[in-house]
Write a protein that holds these residues in place. Structure first.
Motif, PDB file in Angstrom:
ATOM      1  N   TYR A  66      -5.947  -0.406   1.257  1.00  0.00           N
ATOM      2  CA  TYR A  66      -4.460  -0.945   1.072  1.00  0.00           C
ATOM      3  C   TYR A  66      -5.134  -1.100  -0.533  1.00  0.00           C
ATOM      4  CZ  TYR A  66       0.083  -2.973   1.074  1.00  0.00           C
ATOM      5  OH  TYR A  66       1.182  -3.347   1.437  1.00  0.00           O
ATOM      6  N   ASN A  67      -3.494  -0.226  -1.561  1.00  0.00           N
ATOM      7  CA  ASN A  67      -3.738  -0.370  -2.690  1.00  0.00           C
ATOM      8  C   ASN A  67      -2.316  -0.695  -3.144  1.00  0.00           C
ATOM      9  OD1 ASN A  67      -3.969  -0.408  -5.299  1.00  0.00           O
ATOM     10  ND2 ASN A  67      -3.189   2.168  -5.877  1.00  0.00           N
ATOM     11  N   ASN A  68      -1.532  -1.605  -3.235  1.00  0.00           N
ATOM     12  CA  ASN A  68      -0.881  -2.804  -3.714  1.00  0.00           C
ATOM     13  C   ASN A  68       0.371  -2.869  -4.562  1.00  0.00           C
ATOM     14  OD1 ASN A  68       2.415  -3.370  -3.713  1.00  0.00           O
ATOM     15  ND2 ASN A  68       2.591  -3.187  -1.854  1.00  0.00           N
ATOM     16  N   PRO A  69      -0.513  -2.511  -6.060  1.00  0.00           N
ATOM     17  CA  PRO A  69      -0.591  -3.311  -7.776  1.00  0.00           C
ATOM     18  C   PRO A  69       0.578  -3.841  -7.441  1.00  0.00           C
ATOM     19  CG  PRO A  69      -0.345  -0.544  -8.131  1.00  0.00           C
ATOM     20  CD  PRO A  69      -1.042  -0.970  -6.441  1.00  0.00           C
ATOM     21  N   ASP A 105      -4.678  -3.223  -9.558  1.00  0.00           N
ATOM     22  CA  ASP A 105      -4.193  -1.312  -8.659  1.00  0.00           C
ATOM     23  C   ASP A 105      -6.095  -0.018  -9.192  1.00  0.00           C
ATOM     24  OD1 ASP A 105      -3.331   1.462  -8.831  1.00  0.00           O
ATOM     25  OD2 ASP A 105      -2.913   1.878 -11.128  1.00  0.00           O
ATOM     26  N   ILE A 106      -6.152   0.067  -7.617  1.00  0.00           N
ATOM     27  CA  ILE A 106      -7.576   1.066  -7.613  1.00  0.00           C
ATOM     28  C   ILE A 106      -6.976   2.370  -8.070  1.00  0.00           C
ATOM     29  CG2 ILE A 106      -8.856   1.042  -5.801  1.00  0.00           C
ATOM     30  CD1 ILE A 106      -6.964  -1.081  -4.063  1.00  0.00           C
ATOM     31  N   THR A 107      -7.024   2.819  -8.399  1.00  0.00           N
ATOM     32  CA  THR A 107      -7.486   3.845  -9.283  1.00  0.00           C
ATOM     33  C   THR A 107      -7.677   5.123  -8.872  1.00  0.00           C
ATOM     34  OG1 THR A 107      -8.370   3.682 -10.956  1.00  0.00           O
ATOM     35  CG2 THR A 107      -6.100   2.925 -11.628  1.00  0.00           C
ATOM     36  N   SER A 115       1.148   2.700  -3.834  1.00  0.00           N
ATOM     37  CA  SER A 115       1.043   2.285  -6.027  1.00  0.00           C
ATOM     38  C   SER A 115       2.517   2.916  -6.375  1.00  0.00           C
ATOM     39  CB  SER A 115       0.592   3.148  -6.852  1.00  0.00           C
ATOM     40  OG  SER A 115       1.313   4.170  -6.812  1.00  0.00           O
ATOM     41  N   THR A 122     -13.406  -5.543  -8.057  1.00  0.00           N
ATOM     42  CA  THR A 122     -12.540  -4.738  -6.953  1.00  0.00           C
ATOM     43  C   THR A 122     -13.493  -4.134  -6.168  1.00  0.00           C
ATOM     44  OG1 THR A 122     -10.465  -4.748  -8.346  1.00  0.00           O
ATOM     45  CG2 THR A 122     -10.815  -3.937  -6.592  1.00  0.00           C
ATOM     46  N   ARG A 172      -0.766   9.915  -7.045  1.00  0.00           N
ATOM     47  CA  ARG A 172      -1.212   9.249  -6.473  1.00  0.00           C
ATOM     48  C   ARG A 172      -2.289  10.506  -5.896  1.00  0.00           C
ATOM     49  NH1 ARG A 172      -3.142   3.696  -8.350  1.00  0.00           N
ATOM     50  NH2 ARG A 172      -2.614   4.016 -10.889  1.00  0.00           N
ATOM     51  N   GLU A 187      -1.872   4.621   0.259  1.00  0.00           N
ATOM     52  CA  GLU A 187      -1.102   4.394  -0.729  1.00  0.00           C
ATOM     53  C   GLU A 187      -0.042   3.681  -1.266  1.00  0.00           C
ATOM     54  OE1 GLU A 187      -2.576   4.411  -4.032  1.00  0.00           O
ATOM     55  OE2 GLU A 187      -0.385   5.165  -4.485  1.00  0.00           O
ATOM     56  N   ILE A 194      -6.617   5.547   2.881  1.00  0.00           N
ATOM     57  CA  ILE A 194      -6.446   4.421   1.896  1.00  0.00           C
ATOM     58  C   ILE A 194      -5.042   4.755   2.284  1.00  0.00           C
ATOM     59  CG2 ILE A 194      -5.390   4.746  -0.602  1.00  0.00           C
ATOM     60  CD1 ILE A 194      -8.215   6.727  -0.718  1.00  0.00           C
TER      61      ILE A 194
END
Length: 301
Positions: A137-140, A146-148, A168, A119, A173, A166, A164
């Motif tokens: 763009y973090n959208n697990p 998942d971009i932690t 999630s 990733t 976060r 976010e 970011i």
């Protein structure tokens, strides 16, 4: 790369189609004008709501070129970058830069669920392909990667990563990212029905879906939050919440387009496999939209 100051409301703009599912650029730009007239601060084209993965590469470039020309630098224009491979993502990022977009909203590669190393390599490789600033763009829940917060900390050395989105679903976060990264990133809320909580936790921007159907109300809510008028904001947020829940639904695109159509802001055509809503599901959504229209805080008496 010039410094960016992305803040405020950036609608995730739906892509309009004709009844034969061909791209309708004119209708998309008419909606862009509605959003600009309402006072939005930026635009995100070809995100999830923009049906990125249902639009052909050449259509994406055509739509972006038309949007950039039409907006004429009045607000920043970003595009989603959601491709199946890193090579294609780089190719599209370069094409987007060539037509003049102001930034990229980059997703992990589609379909394959990459691990941490893969990733980060994907994002770093896309950054090398362009001079544009990048929102990660973090959208697990939607995309399975998942971009932690600690991954964002690891990527702080790349200056093109500036923001970011976010999504999630875990509002904690925002605090974890700030604790690890300070004010290194511009933080955007990416889930409509977590907006108030996200702003309280440090988000300075909102990439919104339902603002497409209720732009005046969305700007009202954002203005109250920005001014710290939380009691008034809570009242608007409570009114808005049944609509905002659409943004967390698997059929968010169909729901948002239906709401827009009921407001007279375009049609609800989506490209298959997405189909327009019908039956009880459709009636459920229509009743929520109708109640919102009748009780809008922006409604003239």
């Amino acid at each position: 790369m010039a410094a960016v100051n992305w803040r405020g409301v950036f609608p995730a703009v739906p892509t309009q189609f004709c009844n034969d599912f061909s791209l309708d650029i004119e209708a998309t730009l008419r909606h862009v004008d509605i959003l600009l007239n309402a006072g939005v601060h930026g635009l995100v084209m070809l995100g999830t709501v923009g049906e990125n993965c249902s639009v052909e590469f050449h259509e994406k470039v055509e739509l972006l070129r038309a949007t950039v020309t039409h907006v004429a630098k009045r607000v920043p224009v970003l595009t989603g970058v959601a491709e199946y491979t890193t090579v294609l993502a780089c190719r599209f990022a370069e094409a987007a830069q060539n037509v003049g977009v102001d930034g990229l909203m980059v997703l992990p590669a589609m379909v394959y669920k990459s691990d941490r190393r893969e990733t980060i390599a994907h994002f770093r490789t896309v950054a090398k392909a362009t001079d544009l600033p990048i929102m990660i763009y973090n959208n697990p829940p939607a995309y399975g990667v998942d971009i932690t917060p600690d991954m964002f900390a690891e990527m702080m050395d790349e200056p093109k990563f500036v923001a970011i989105k976010e999504s999630s679903g875990d509002v904690r976060r925002f605090t974890d990212i700030v604790n690890l990264c300070g004010v290194r990133y511009i933080l955007f809320c990416g889930i409509d029905d977590l907006l108030l909580e996200s702003v309280a936790a440090g988000a300075v921007g909102w990439i919104g879906g339902l603002i497409n159907a209720f732009p005046e109300e969305g700007i009202l809510l954002w203005s109250l939050l920005e001014r710290g008028e939380f009691e008034k904001a809570r009242q608007v947020y409570r009114w808005f919440m049944p609509l905002l829940h659409f943004d967390s639904h698997p059929k968010l695109v169909q729901l948002i387009k239906l709401a827009m159509a009921l407001k007279g802001y375009g049609n609800e055509f989506t490209r298959p496999p997405r189909l327009t809503l019908e039956g009880e599901e459709r009636e459920w959504a229509i009743q929520i939209v109708k109640r919102a229209i009748e009780t809008s805080p922006c409604r003239s008496n």
